[in-house]
Structure formats: structure tokens, C-alpha cells
Design a protein around this motif. Structure first.
Motif, PDB file in Angstrom:
ATOM      1  N   THR A 177       0.401   5.280   0.816  1.00 13.45           N
ATOM      2  CA  THR A 177      -0.626   6.092   1.480  1.00 13.45           C
ATOM      3  C   THR A 177      -0.063   7.384   2.052  1.00 13.45           C
ATOM      4  O   THR A 177       1.121   7.454   2.397  1.00 13.45           O
TER       5      THR A 177
ATOM      6  N   MET B 235      -5.096   1.281   8.022  1.00 14.79           N
ATOM      7  CA  MET B 235      -5.845   1.299   6.768  1.00 14.79           C
ATOM      8  C   MET B 235      -7.322   1.609   7.004  1.00 14.79           C
ATOM      9  O   MET B 235      -7.979   2.194   6.157  1.00 14.79           O
TER      10      MET B 235
ATOM     11  N   ILE C  36      -8.209   5.365   6.576  1.00 12.95           N
ATOM     12  CA  ILE C  36      -7.978   6.043   5.297  1.00 12.95           C
ATOM     13  C   ILE C  36      -9.324   6.321   4.626  1.00 12.95           C
ATOM     14  O   ILE C  36     -10.176   5.442   4.523  1.00 12.95           O
TER      15      ILE C  36
ATOM     16  N   VAL D 128       0.846  -1.188   0.000  1.00 10.36           N
ATOM     17  CA  VAL D 128       0.000   0.000   0.000  1.00 10.36           C
ATOM     18  C   VAL D 128       0.882   1.238   0.000  1.00 10.36           C
ATOM     19  O   VAL D 128       1.880   1.303   0.721  1.00 10.36           O
TER      20      VAL D 128
ATOM     21  N   ALA E 284      -5.038   6.002  -0.117  1.00  6.35           N
ATOM     22  CA  ALA E 284      -4.145   4.849  -0.110  1.00  6.35           C
ATOM     23  C   ALA E 284      -4.367   4.112  -1.421  1.00  6.35           C
ATOM     24  O   ALA E 284      -5.495   4.033  -1.923  1.00  6.35           O
TER      25      ALA E 284
END
Length: 139
Positions: free
Chosen positions: A62, A98, A101, A60, A68
Motif C-alpha cells: 500500500t 486499511m 485506503i 498487503v 492497497a
């Protein structure tokens, strides 16, 4: 199959990652030096089998808040169809960083749309379009 989720790769896993990339049309030309740089700038997620072999990977990019980009989702061809892609996606989606995000995005081929749609991704982005700039030779 029992698998372990990792977010840091050991040296031996780098060789195994290169083998995973050789199984994918979109990553066959990657080299180890470039992959090491890529990993320094990405958040990796790996799947290890009980013998500590890397059998799945994604990463990922981000900013930690708004965007992301999920990249390089790959499962070893010997284990495809066994649900490990879902395990890998679950690891990303349940990761505390995550979850916060605002937009998790990816791009994929048409045949992979149903797989990602089950995770809440959509290709319906209204007027948004994917654009790409590739440097010209010599630039």
C-alpha cells in the motif's frame, strides 16, 4: 477454533509460511530468501492456532492513502472451509490503516470471485484492465 491475528511473523512462522505456499499452485516455487525480502516490503496478516502455528496468511502492499493490493490469501488446507478465510479478511478490513485506503484491490481466479464479492470486491471495473510486464530472460 480460537485463532490469534498477528502482523509480524517470528522465525518459526517463516517455515510455516513456506509450507502454506507449497500448498498453492501460484506460490510453490517461492524460496525463503525471496519471501524474507517480500515480507520487508509488505504488511503481513497471519492467523495462529492455539499452539502458535501459522495456519493462515495474507499480505498487503500500500501507499497508505490511495491504493492497497491484497495478495497471497491462503489458509492451511486442513482448515479450509472452516471460516478462517473470513477471519483473515476481517482482520484486514477492520485494520485501522486499511479502513482509510481509497481502493483495496486484488486479483483472483474465477472460482474465488464469490468469496471476495461478499467482502465488497467487484470485477466490474468499467474500462480498466489488468496488465502485467514480465522481464525477458537476460534483462
Amino acid at each position: 477454533m480460537d485463532v490469534k491475528i498477528i502482523t509480524e511473523l517470528k522465525e518459526k512462522h517463516l517455515t510455516q509460511l513456506m509450507e502454506l505456499y507449497r500448498q498453492c499452485w501460484w506460490a510453490q516455487d517461492r524460496n525463503l530468501a525471496d519471501v524474507k525480502v517480500m515480507l520487508r516490503h509488505s504488511r503481513p496478516f497471519g492467523l495462529l492456532d492455539p499452539e502458535d502455528n501459522l495456519i493462515g496468511f495474507t499480505r498487503v502492499l500500500t501507499d497508505g492513502v490511495y491504493k492497497a493490493l491484497l495478495l497471497d490469501v491462503v489458509v492451511d488446507r486442513e482448515h479450509r472451509g472452516s471460516g478462517l478465510g473470513n477471519v483473515l479478511m476481517g482482520a484486514v478490513m477492520s485494520d485501522p490503516e486499511m479502513k482509510e485506503i481509497k481502493h483495496l484491490e486484488l486479483y483472483c481466479t474465477e472460482e474465488m470471485l464469490p468469496f471476495y464479492e461478499q467482502w465488497g470486491f467487484t470485477a466490474d471495473l468499467g474500462n480498466l484492465h489488468l496488465m502485467r510486464r514480465t522481464p525477458s530472460p537476460g534483462v
